[in-house]
Design an enzyme around this catalytic site. Structure first.
Site, mmCIF file in Angstrom:
data_model
loop_
_atom_site.group_PDB
_atom_site.id
_atom_site.type_symbol
_atom_site.label_atom_id
_atom_site.label_comp_id
_atom_site.label_asym_id
_atom_site.label_seq_id
_atom_site.Cartn_x
_atom_site.Cartn_y
_atom_site.Cartn_z
ATOM 1 N N CYS A 27 0.820 -1.219 0.000
ATOM 2 C CA CYS A 27 0.000 0.000 0.000
ATOM 3 C C CYS A 27 0.851 1.265 0.000
ATOM 4 O O CYS A 27 0.637 2.190 -0.791
ATOM 5 C CB CYS A 27 -0.943 0.007 1.190
ATOM 6 S SG CYS A 27 -0.215 -0.567 2.701
ATOM 7 N N HIS B 153 -2.829 6.204 4.692
ATOM 8 C CA HIS B 153 -1.393 6.416 4.946
ATOM 9 C C HIS B 153 -0.988 7.792 4.428
ATOM 10 O O HIS B 153 -1.494 8.248 3.388
ATOM 11 C CB HIS B 153 -0.567 5.376 4.203
ATOM 12 C CG HIS B 153 -0.668 3.971 4.728
ATOM 13 N ND1 HIS B 153 -1.261 3.634 5.929
ATOM 14 C CD2 HIS B 153 -0.230 2.812 4.180
ATOM 15 C CE1 HIS B 153 -1.196 2.327 6.107
ATOM 16 N NE2 HIS B 153 -0.566 1.792 5.055
HETATM 17 C C1 2RA Z 1 0.935 -1.961 6.652
HETATM 18 N N1 2RA Z 1 1.715 -1.915 4.398
HETATM 19 O O1 2RA Z 1 0.394 -0.857 6.567
HETATM 20 C C2 2RA Z 1 1.195 -2.775 5.398
HETATM 21 C C3 2RA Z 1 -0.036 -3.455 4.882
HETATM 22 N N2 2RA Z 1 -0.600 -4.336 5.743
HETATM 23 O O2 2RA Z 1 1.269 -2.462 7.724
#
Ligand code: 2RA
Length: 329
Positions: free
Chosen positions: A126, A234
């Site tokens: 991601c 994020h």
């Molecule tokens: C996280 N990128 O955010 C990883 C996806 N599970 O921990």
């Protein structure tokens, strides 16, 4: 078109079903797949009720596409079995991402690499997807030398247990802990496991996957991944050093013109990307675009995206849409 969603009862699996329905993906039959403990559960999709089945049963139903979000071990064992039985697998785990035989695809960037022979296609991590959406058009124009990225990652990336711990802490309740310490007023410099080189797997994914997707091993990347008590997406603070100089106005135009990016950048009126805006959306939001005056040919920016959507489910569904549109399944 039969589509299996492996991990259908998980956090990303649920978002995958939502995205498939929202985008009216032209499937004739949905095959929700989960571990034995969830077999028999009923789920609703596009106004109909479906029963969750196990992996063996799902293979027997011969889905043309199988979208996996069930962890690396399940992908390593079962993706080849689905592929062997004729399915094209789009896998959201890290199992196949760095395998040279498997393509690592963000449709807006490199879907044109895909052929009928690709039977296990890897969905990038991601935090990589949102970063590369901004890096790729700028690399094409100015050639990137080095990237320094600090991520501020949603608790949802850790999973349901972490979200539950956050909710319990806000409610002042005790419950199962995903972390051995409080998370609701903390910033945890620990996303995924630490490796011998002092970096976490999450940080190394940003470095390794960036080079693979750009197709350029000369690009230098260093990352620090932080977990914060946020659920909408994020965020990433990114510093880029280019081989060539740039005009800020042109940088903004390049980003704004790139499909899937929204430039949200007017600090004078408090307009910049934030998880509260990105949550539930599929675009990658870029702002705080500004020259780094401390170093030649260098730029700072801030990138935010919903890690469960463009960071996982939507990107995978977009790969499936590309396969269908180009008669690759
Ligand atoms: C996280 N990128 O955010 C990883 C996806 N599970 O921990």
């Amino acid at each position: 078109m039969k589509v299996a969603v492996v991990g259908a009862t998980g956090m990303v699996g649920n978002v995958m079903l939502k995205v498939l329905e929202e985008r009216n993906f032209p499937l004739t039959e949905l095959i929700p797949v989960a571990s034995e403990k969830s077999v028999g559960k009923k789920i609703r999709f596009a106004g109909k009720e479906y029963e969750v089945v196990g992996l063996e049963t799902a293979i027997g139903l011969k889905p043309e596409i199988a979208i996996f979000s069930a962890g690396g071990d399940t992908s390593l064992e079962w993706a080849p079995k689905f592929a062997e039985a004729g399915s094209t697998v789009i896998d959201n785990s890290s199992a196949w991402r760095m395998n040279p035989k498997n393509k690592l695809v963000i449709p807006e960037i490199n879907a044109d690499l895909l052929t009928k022979e690709d039977k296990i296609i890897a969905n990038p991590n991601c935090s990589t997807i949102q970063l590369l959406m901004a890096l790729k058009p700028l690399h094409d124009r100015y050639t990137i030398k080095r990237v320094v990225v600090s991520t501020y990652q949603s608790i949802t990336g850790t999973g349901v247990k972490a979200v539950q711990q956050l909710e319990n802490e806000y409610a002042g309740e005790k419950g199962e802990m995903a972390y051995p310490y409080q998370i609701h007023k903390n910033a945890l410099p620990h996303c995924d496991v630490f490796q011998d080189n002092g970096y976490t797997k999450e940080e190394m994914k940003l470095s390794n996957e960036t080079k693979k997707i750009l197709g350029d091993e000369s690009v230098k990347v260093t990352a620090t991944a932080i977990r914060i008590p946020v659920v909408g997406g994020h965020s990433e603070s990114v510093n880029i050093e280019f081989e060539n100089d740039f005009e800020e106005a042109e940088v903004r135009k390049i980003l704004n013109d790139f499909p899937g990016i929204t430039v949200q950048d007017n600090p004078a009126v408090n307009t910049y990307p934030m998880p509260i805006y990105a949550e539930g959306k599929d675009d990658v939001f870029v702002g705080r675009i500004r020259r780094d005056y401390s170093q030649e040919n260098s730029l700072n920016m801030w990138i935010v995206a919903d890690n469960l959507r463009k960071g996982a489910a939507t990107n995978a569904v977009q790969i499936a849409e590309y396969l269908l549109k180009n008669d690759l399944v």
